[in-house]
Scaffold this motif. Structure first.
Motif, mmCIF file in Angstrom:
data_model
loop_
_atom_site.group_PDB
_atom_site.id
_atom_site.type_symbol
_atom_site.label_atom_id
_atom_site.label_comp_id
_atom_site.label_asym_id
_atom_site.label_seq_id
_atom_site.Cartn_x
_atom_site.Cartn_y
_atom_site.Cartn_z
ATOM 1 N N VAL A 22 0.882 -1.169 0.000
ATOM 2 C CA VAL A 22 0.000 0.000 0.000
ATOM 3 C C VAL A 22 0.917 1.216 0.000
ATOM 4 C CG1 VAL A 22 -1.781 1.280 1.252
ATOM 5 C CG2 VAL A 22 -1.823 -1.231 1.238
ATOM 6 N N PHE A 23 0.979 1.907 -1.115
ATOM 7 C CA PHE A 23 1.933 2.999 -1.269
ATOM 8 C C PHE A 23 1.490 4.245 -0.498
ATOM 9 C CE2 PHE A 23 2.687 0.347 -5.014
ATOM 10 C CZ PHE A 23 4.067 0.191 -4.932
ATOM 11 N N GLN A 24 2.448 5.133 -0.306
ATOM 12 C CA GLN A 24 2.240 6.300 0.553
ATOM 13 C C GLN A 24 1.177 7.242 0.009
ATOM 14 O OE1 GLN A 24 5.873 8.107 1.716
ATOM 15 N NE2 GLN A 24 4.924 9.820 2.769
ATOM 16 N N SER A 25 1.182 7.509 -1.268
ATOM 17 C CA SER A 25 0.224 8.433 -1.858
ATOM 18 C C SER A 25 -0.694 7.668 -2.797
ATOM 19 C CB SER A 25 0.944 9.557 -2.618
ATOM 20 O OG SER A 25 0.018 10.359 -3.305
ATOM 21 N N ALA A 26 -1.939 7.450 -2.365
ATOM 22 C CA ALA A 26 -2.881 6.678 -3.184
ATOM 23 C C ALA A 26 -3.172 7.379 -4.503
ATOM 24 C CB ALA A 26 -4.174 6.443 -2.410
ATOM 25 N N MET A 27 -3.218 8.706 -4.510
ATOM 26 C CA MET A 27 -3.533 9.439 -5.728
ATOM 27 C C MET A 27 -2.455 9.215 -6.788
ATOM 28 S SD MET A 27 -5.955 11.211 -6.994
ATOM 29 C CE MET A 27 -6.257 12.136 -8.482
ATOM 30 N N ASN A 28 -1.202 9.111 -6.357
ATOM 31 C CA ASN A 28 -0.118 8.876 -7.301
ATOM 32 C C ASN A 28 0.007 7.402 -7.677
ATOM 33 O OD1 ASN A 28 0.557 11.592 -7.242
ATOM 34 N ND2 ASN A 28 2.010 11.335 -5.559
ATOM 35 N N ALA A 29 -0.397 6.507 -6.777
ATOM 36 C CA ALA A 29 -0.249 5.074 -7.025
ATOM 37 C C ALA A 29 -1.345 4.523 -7.933
ATOM 38 C CB ALA A 29 -0.234 4.312 -5.696
ATOM 39 N N LEU A 30 -2.540 5.106 -7.862
ATOM 40 C CA LEU A 30 -3.645 4.637 -8.696
ATOM 41 C C LEU A 30 -3.535 5.204 -10.110
ATOM 42 C CD1 LEU A 30 -6.574 5.018 -6.135
ATOM 43 C CD2 LEU A 30 -5.542 2.881 -6.915
ATOM 44 N N ASN A 31 -4.013 4.441 -11.087
ATOM 45 C CA ASN A 31 -4.008 4.891 -12.483
ATOM 46 C C ASN A 31 -5.157 5.891 -12.684
ATOM 47 O OD1 ASN A 31 -4.242 5.154 -15.310
ATOM 48 N ND2 ASN A 31 -3.388 3.126 -15.618
ATOM 49 N N PRO A 32 -4.844 7.134 -13.065
ATOM 50 C CA PRO A 32 -5.903 8.154 -13.155
ATOM 51 C C PRO A 32 -6.905 7.939 -14.280
ATOM 52 C CG PRO A 32 -3.835 9.021 -14.001
ATOM 53 C CD PRO A 32 -3.520 7.687 -13.405
ATOM 54 N N VAL A 33 -6.582 7.085 -15.280
ATOM 55 C CA VAL A 33 -7.481 6.911 -16.422
ATOM 56 C C VAL A 33 -8.237 5.587 -16.372
ATOM 57 C CG1 VAL A 33 -6.083 8.393 -17.895
ATOM 58 C CG2 VAL A 33 -5.657 5.939 -17.877
ATOM 59 N N LEU A 34 -8.107 4.843 -15.277
ATOM 60 C CA LEU A 34 -8.867 3.607 -15.089
ATOM 61 C C LEU A 34 -9.770 3.755 -13.872
ATOM 62 C CD1 LEU A 34 -6.264 0.733 -15.680
ATOM 63 C CD2 LEU A 34 -8.007 1.580 -17.262
ATOM 64 N N ASN A 35 -10.988 3.238 -13.970
ATOM 65 C CA ASN A 35 -11.861 3.298 -12.807
ATOM 66 C C ASN A 35 -11.474 2.220 -11.795
ATOM 67 O OD1 ASN A 35 -13.174 0.823 -13.549
ATOM 68 N ND2 ASN A 35 -14.519 1.954 -14.931
ATOM 69 N N VAL A 36 -12.111 2.278 -10.632
ATOM 70 C CA VAL A 36 -11.762 1.386 -9.525
ATOM 71 C C VAL A 36 -11.929 -0.074 -9.939
ATOM 72 C CG1 VAL A 36 -12.487 0.636 -7.229
ATOM 73 C CG2 VAL A 36 -12.274 3.076 -7.738
ATOM 74 N N ARG A 37 -13.038 -0.388 -10.590
ATOM 75 C CA ARG A 37 -13.322 -1.765 -10.994
ATOM 76 C C ARG A 37 -12.221 -2.318 -11.893
ATOM 77 N NH1 ARG A 37 -15.361 -3.477 -15.688
ATOM 78 N NH2 ARG A 37 -16.404 -5.531 -15.811
ATOM 79 N N ASP A 38 -11.832 -1.555 -12.910
ATOM 80 C CA ASP A 38 -10.831 -2.036 -13.852
ATOM 81 C C ASP A 38 -9.464 -2.218 -13.194
ATOM 82 O OD1 ASP A 38 -12.710 -2.090 -15.828
ATOM 83 O OD2 ASP A 38 -12.128 -0.172 -16.726
#
Length: 369
Positions: free
Chosen positions: A121-137
């Protein structure tokens, strides 16, 4: 469940060779440097650490002490100019027929290990998550990459993961920017537990959250650990948080471990001056009022560390003898009627839990005579 990449030779999915007394992760003599034009920065120096099955290990220290470097280095996620110069990391999970030395695994074997066995679980979720994919994908990507399941099973698993971390299933089509900080962090936790790993590394998972959301996230983490049974390496600079969460706490400073003990021992019988300083830097919610005291000065230059204890320039207990201490962790002796315990170790041979407090040195440059 079986790993997806069955063609790769790994000691996977056989009867577990792990005994109850054996750690699931053993880090031995581990060292990492950052190569710079002015010399090597020794971020982690000959460090040893064990994580047992189902245990929460807290890793605490000031920013720059090497906590994240240790964690990412242990799963070989560091990039140049970082360089692992020595040490071994042995992983022995329940799905392993034989222990694996992570330092000698191939790229394909590492792909199997990461997230399937050791998740982050990385420190910054906003930077770790892919901004162009939704949660499900994003959750489906993790599941299909590591598990052999049908599309329907994977979709059902996504819904179960969202339920598990307290996110409404209606938010599965949301993108990271449409979620609050707490929800984004819950998505990261859902991704980490998606393949039921043996170990989850949590790098400052609640730092950017307010205290109410932070408490909810921590309660969620504890509940998931009890339900799924994974181990946690929890990295933070907030010692007060670890006193409630961790089974054992490792105090890190200047790339080295200064003290390791149970949460109770660290709180009530701290043996290293740095640990004592950390405990005095936050207010207690119960008991008599006490004066807070920060730790003056700053950590040493990691390119050219002086011999002996790296905390000496900031330590109120320091003497000339501290310049030649070898920083080996030894059992703490509290008192004559309280024998030393292998569960509580310190790198300071001169200070014990019952040593009277002294004023902290104001960042002196030379050791006291």
């Amino acid at each position: 469940m079986t790993g997806k990449h069955d063609s790769v030779s790994m000691p996977w999915d056989g009867p577990s060779a792990l005994q109850p007394s054996q750690p699931v992760l053993e880090i031995r003599d581990f060292s990492v440097v950052y190569r710079t034009p002015t010399g090597d920065v020794r971020a982690v120096d000959q460090l040893n650490l064990d994580i047992n099955a189902g245990e929460v290990i807290g890793l605490v220290g000031e920013s720059g002490s090497g906590k994240s470097t240790l964690a990412y280095g242990a799963v070989r996620l560091l990039r140049p100019p970082a360089l692992i110069t020595s040490g071994s990391v042995r992983y022995s999970g329940r799905r392993m027929a034989l222990p694996a030395d992570i330092m000698s695994l191939s790229s394909e074997q590492l792909q199997q290990l990461r997230w399937r066995e050791i998740a982050i679980v990385f420190q910054s979720a906003m930077n770790a998550l892919n901004p162009v994919l939704n949660v499900r994908d994003q959750l489906l990507d993790v599941i299909h990459a590591h598990l052999r399941v049908s599309r329907r099973e994977a979709t059902d698993r996504v819904g179960g993961l969202l339920d598990l971390v307290g996110i409404p299933r209606s938010r599965a089509r949301s993108y990271p920017f449409e979620l609050s900080g707490g929800m984004r962090q819950r998505v990261m936790i859902a991704m980490a537990v998606a393949t039921e790993p043996e170990i989850i590394i949590m790098d400052e998972p609640t730092t950017a959250l307010d205290v109410v959301v932070q408490r909810d996230i921590l309660a969620e983490i504890v509940e998931l650990k009890e339900r799924i049974g994974f181990s946690i390496l929890f990295i933070t600079h907030d010692l007060s948080l670890l006193l409630e969460l961790a089974d054992h706490i490792a105090v890190m400073y200047s790339g080295r471990l200064l003290e390791i003990g149970t949460a109770h021992a660290i709180q009530h019988e701290p043996a290293h001056p740095y640990t004592k300083g950390l405990l005095n830097s936050f207010p207690s919610l119960r008991g008599p009022r006490r004066e807070l005291a920060g730790i003056p000065g700053s950590p040493p230059d990691l390119r050219n560390q002086p011999p002996g204890c790296p905390f000496l320039p900031r330590c109120g207990y320091g003497t000339q003898a501290c310049t030649s201490v070898d920083m080996r962790l030894e059992p703490v002796t509290v008192s004559a009627d309280h024998p030393a315990s292998a569960d509580h170790l310190t790198a300071c041979p001169f200070v014990s839990p019952d040593t009277p407090p002294v004023p902290v040195a104001a960042g002196r440059e030379e050791p006291a005579p």
